[in-house]
Every structure is written in structure tokens, then in C-alpha cells.
Motif scaffolding. Structure first.
Motif, PDB file in Angstrom:
ATOM      1  N   UNK A 141     -31.657  22.110  16.182  1.00  0.00           N
ATOM      2  CA  UNK A 141     -30.617  21.989  17.206  1.00  0.00           C
ATOM      3  C   UNK A 141     -29.518  23.034  17.037  1.00  0.00           C
ATOM      4  N   UNK A 142     -29.122  23.287  15.804  1.00  0.00           N
ATOM      5  CA  UNK A 142     -28.062  24.270  15.557  1.00  0.00           C
ATOM      6  C   UNK A 142     -28.501  25.664  15.981  1.00  0.00           C
ATOM      7  N   UNK A 143     -29.762  26.021  15.696  1.00  0.00           N
ATOM      8  CA  UNK A 143     -30.300  27.315  16.111  1.00  0.00           C
ATOM      9  C   UNK A 143     -30.321  27.428  17.634  1.00  0.00           C
ATOM     10  N   UNK A 144     -30.727  26.347  18.302  1.00  0.00           N
ATOM     11  CA  UNK A 144     -30.850  26.375  19.761  1.00  0.00           C
ATOM     12  C   UNK A 144     -29.505  26.609  20.430  1.00  0.00           C
ATOM     13  N   UNK A 145     -28.457  25.970  19.901  1.00  0.00           N
ATOM     14  CA  UNK A 145     -27.130  26.157  20.480  1.00  0.00           C
ATOM     15  C   UNK A 145     -26.620  27.559  20.179  1.00  0.00           C
ATOM     16  N   UNK A 146     -26.839  28.025  18.959  1.00  0.00           N
ATOM     17  CA  UNK A 146     -26.411  29.382  18.606  1.00  0.00           C
ATOM     18  C   UNK A 146     -27.083  30.412  19.506  1.00  0.00           C
ATOM     19  N   UNK A 147     -28.368  30.227  19.788  1.00  0.00           N
ATOM     20  CA  UNK A 147     -29.124  31.201  20.573  1.00  0.00           C
ATOM     21  C   UNK A 147     -28.843  31.094  22.065  1.00  0.00           C
ATOM     22  N   UNK A 148     -28.203  30.011  22.494  1.00  0.00           N
ATOM     23  CA  UNK A 148     -27.925  29.844  23.910  1.00  0.00           C
ATOM     24  C   UNK A 148     -29.036  29.160  24.681  1.00  0.00           C
ATOM     25  N   UNK A 173     -22.493  15.872  20.262  1.00  0.00           N
ATOM     26  CA  UNK A 173     -22.148  15.683  18.858  1.00  0.00           C
ATOM     27  C   UNK A 173     -22.545  16.922  18.066  1.00  0.00           C
ATOM     28  N   UNK A 174     -21.955  17.072  16.904  1.00  0.00           N
ATOM     29  CA  UNK A 174     -22.385  18.140  16.007  1.00  0.00           C
ATOM     30  C   UNK A 174     -23.772  17.787  15.473  1.00  0.00           C
ATOM     31  N   UNK A 175     -24.743  18.673  15.612  1.00  0.00           N
ATOM     32  CA  UNK A 175     -26.097  18.362  15.119  1.00  0.00           C
ATOM     33  C   UNK A 175     -26.095  18.044  13.632  1.00  0.00           C
ATOM     34  N   UNK A 176     -27.012  17.189  13.237  1.00  0.00           N
ATOM     35  CA  UNK A 176     -27.134  16.857  11.819  1.00  0.00           C
ATOM     36  C   UNK A 176     -27.544  18.069  10.998  1.00  0.00           C
ATOM     37  N   UNK A 177     -28.084  19.087  11.687  1.00  0.00           N
ATOM     38  CA  UNK A 177     -28.491  20.314  10.999  1.00  0.00           C
ATOM     39  C   UNK A 177     -27.319  21.253  10.755  1.00  0.00           C
ATOM     40  N   UNK A 178     -26.124  20.880  11.235  1.00  0.00           N
ATOM     41  CA  UNK A 178     -24.938  21.684  10.966  1.00  0.00           C
ATOM     42  C   UNK A 178     -24.389  22.370  12.198  1.00  0.00           C
ATOM     43  N   UNK A 179     -23.279  23.059  12.017  1.00  0.00           N
ATOM     44  CA  UNK A 179     -22.646  23.794  13.107  1.00  0.00           C
ATOM     45  C   UNK A 179     -23.498  25.005  13.510  1.00  0.00           C
ATOM     46  N   UNK A 189     -26.058  28.037  11.381  1.00  0.00           N
ATOM     47  CA  UNK A 189     -27.500  27.929  11.578  1.00  0.00           C
ATOM     48  C   UNK A 189     -28.245  29.079  10.919  1.00  0.00           C
ATOM     49  N   UNK A 190     -29.544  28.916  10.794  1.00  0.00           N
ATOM     50  CA  UNK A 190     -30.398  29.968  10.220  1.00  0.00           C
ATOM     51  C   UNK A 190     -30.267  31.259  11.021  1.00  0.00           C
ATOM     52  N   UNK A 191     -30.345  31.154  12.345  1.00  0.00           N
ATOM     53  CA  UNK A 191     -30.274  32.355  13.180  1.00  0.00           C
ATOM     54  C   UNK A 191     -28.926  33.043  13.052  1.00  0.00           C
ATOM     55  N   UNK A 192     -27.864  32.269  12.946  1.00  0.00           N
ATOM     56  CA  UNK A 192     -26.538  32.859  12.796  1.00  0.00           C
ATOM     57  C   UNK A 192     -26.408  33.572  11.453  1.00  0.00           C
TER      58      UNK A 192
END
Length: 227
Positions: free
Chosen positions: A40-47, A97-103, A107-110
Motif C-alpha cells: 500500500x505504501x508503494x502504491x501511494x508513493x507511485x501515484x 489511514x496510514x498503511x500498516x506498511x508505513x508512510x 516505502x521501498x520505492x521511495x
């Protein structure tokens, strides 16, 4: 990931992937070639995603959207009228909510955006279409060179090389070329779908020995991962 079964990212992916992400970010070729799974964190970071709502709250979100957009009947006339529709983005945001995988910024991609850009950032350049410019072999060489740098970069490069080594070489080259042409030679999603149809028909050739047939058997049927 499609490259693991002798195919390529399809259903319009050659159109939306290089356009959703900045070509210079390298995200489209990195994700398409490596098959990296995103949380989820990667998906939000990537748009790709804008909000995160836990599955346990999806029913409540659905009901809130219904309430925000439903019709009401005026008592005086009996005619159906509409109330002002609430801004759906505010409804969805209230469930975010903030994903359980972090902000997203963690994220990994960030965390690996700079090395992804360094390796894949110019691979969709217009000069690279039709067999020119940066190719799959160039990307592999770059990843191999990063192995000597140590630290997190070494982990990223070795993991990415390991992933790519398990994919169909033909599919990897086809995918990279498809992204390039989808960005520079196709102006609509319809044109990309036509191109992908032709690409897919080529992948279906030579049964049962072609990469696609062997990939389907090894990944989805026998699941021995030995094409």
C-alpha cells in the motif's frame, strides 16, 4: 508478473505505465521488468493509489458513499429531487489511514527511487525506440556494476538481477520495447491495445514449446517454477 510466464504487461499497460510515472523516474520499466510486488505504501508513493482504507472498513466506506450520493424525495410534491452531493473525496479521505506498511515516503520505492532512476531512468528515451539506445543488456550491466558499491544499493541490484534472471528473456525485451513504443509511437490507449494484441499473438506461437506455454505450465499449472 507477466514476464515470468512468457508474456508482457498488457490490458493497456504499454499506455498507462509510462504515462502514469515520469519516464525519467524509471519506475515503469523497473516494475514491468522485475515484477516487483507493491504494498500500500508503494502504491501511494507511485501515484497508483490515492488513499488507503483497511478491508475491515470497506463496507462502512461503501455505505458512506451511498449516503453521500443518494436521492431524496420531496414531501411536498412527491417528485424525486437530489440534495447537494457531498464531495466524495472528503468522504474517502475521512476513511483514509496510514498503511500498516508505513508512510509512503518510507516505502521501498521511495527509499530506492534514486537507484531506480540511475539504472532505468533513460531506458524509455525516444532515441531508444526500435532497437536503438538503452536495451535490456545495458540495464543488466548497470545492475551488475552496482553490485560492487555495497550497502543497500548492492541489495537492490542483486535482488533485481535475481528477479530478472527468472523471467523470460524474450518477454523482457518485448516488454521494454512495448513500453517505448507505447509512449512514443502510440497516441491513444486504443493504438496500444492494437499493438498489444499483435504482441500477444506472437507470444502464442510455437505451442507447446514457446515461452508462454512453458511459463504457464511452470508457474500456474505444475508450479515447479522450472520452465
Amino acid at each position: 508478473p507477466e514476464t515470468a510466464i512468457g508474456l508482457f504487461p498488457d490490458v493497456g499497460s504499454t499506455y498507462w505505465m509510462p504515462r502514469l510515472f515520469s519516464p525519467a523516474s524509471g519506475l515503469a520499466p523497473y516494475l514491468a521488468l522485475s515484477g516487483k510486488r507493491l504494498n500500500a505504501s508503494d502504491l501511494i508513493h507511485a501515484g497508483i493509489a490515492t488513499h488507503f482504507v483497511p478491508s475491515s472498513r470497506l463496507k462502512d466506506l461503501e455505505q458512506a458513499i451511498v449516503e453521500a450520493t443518494k436521492f431524496k424525495t420531496a414531501d411536498e410534491t412527491g417528485e424525486r429531487t437530489t440534495e447537494t452531493v457531498q464531495d466524495l473525496s472528503s468522504v474517502i479521505t475521512s476513511f483514509h489511514e496510514t498503511p500498516s506498511t508505513g508512510l509512503p515516503q518510507d516505502s521501498f520505492l521511495s527509499q530506492h527511487s534514486s537507484v531506480i532512476e540511475k539504472v532505468f531512468g533513460d531506458s524509455l528515451d525516444k532515441s531508444s525506440t526500435s532497437g536503438n539506445g538503452v536495451g535490456l543488456g545495458d540495464l543488466v550491466v548497470r545492475l551488475e556494476q552496482l553490485n560492487n558499491d555495497g550497502g543497500d544499493i548492492n541489495d537492490f541490484s542483486s535482488t533485481t538481477l535475481d528477479s530478472i534472471s527468472k523471467m523470460s528473456p524474450t518477454s523482457l525485451k518485448l516488454t521494454l520495447e512495448g513500453l517505448k513504443r507505447g509512449l512514443h509511437e502510440c497516441s491513444t490507449v486504443g493504438e496500444c491495445l492494437q499493438m498489444e494484441f499483435r504482441m500477444g499473438q506472437s507470444c502464442m506461437k510455437n505451442p507447446p514449446h514457446g515461452d508462454f506455454y512453458r511459463g504457464i505450465r511452470s508457474v500456474l499449472i505444475d508450479r515447479d517454477n522450472n520452465p
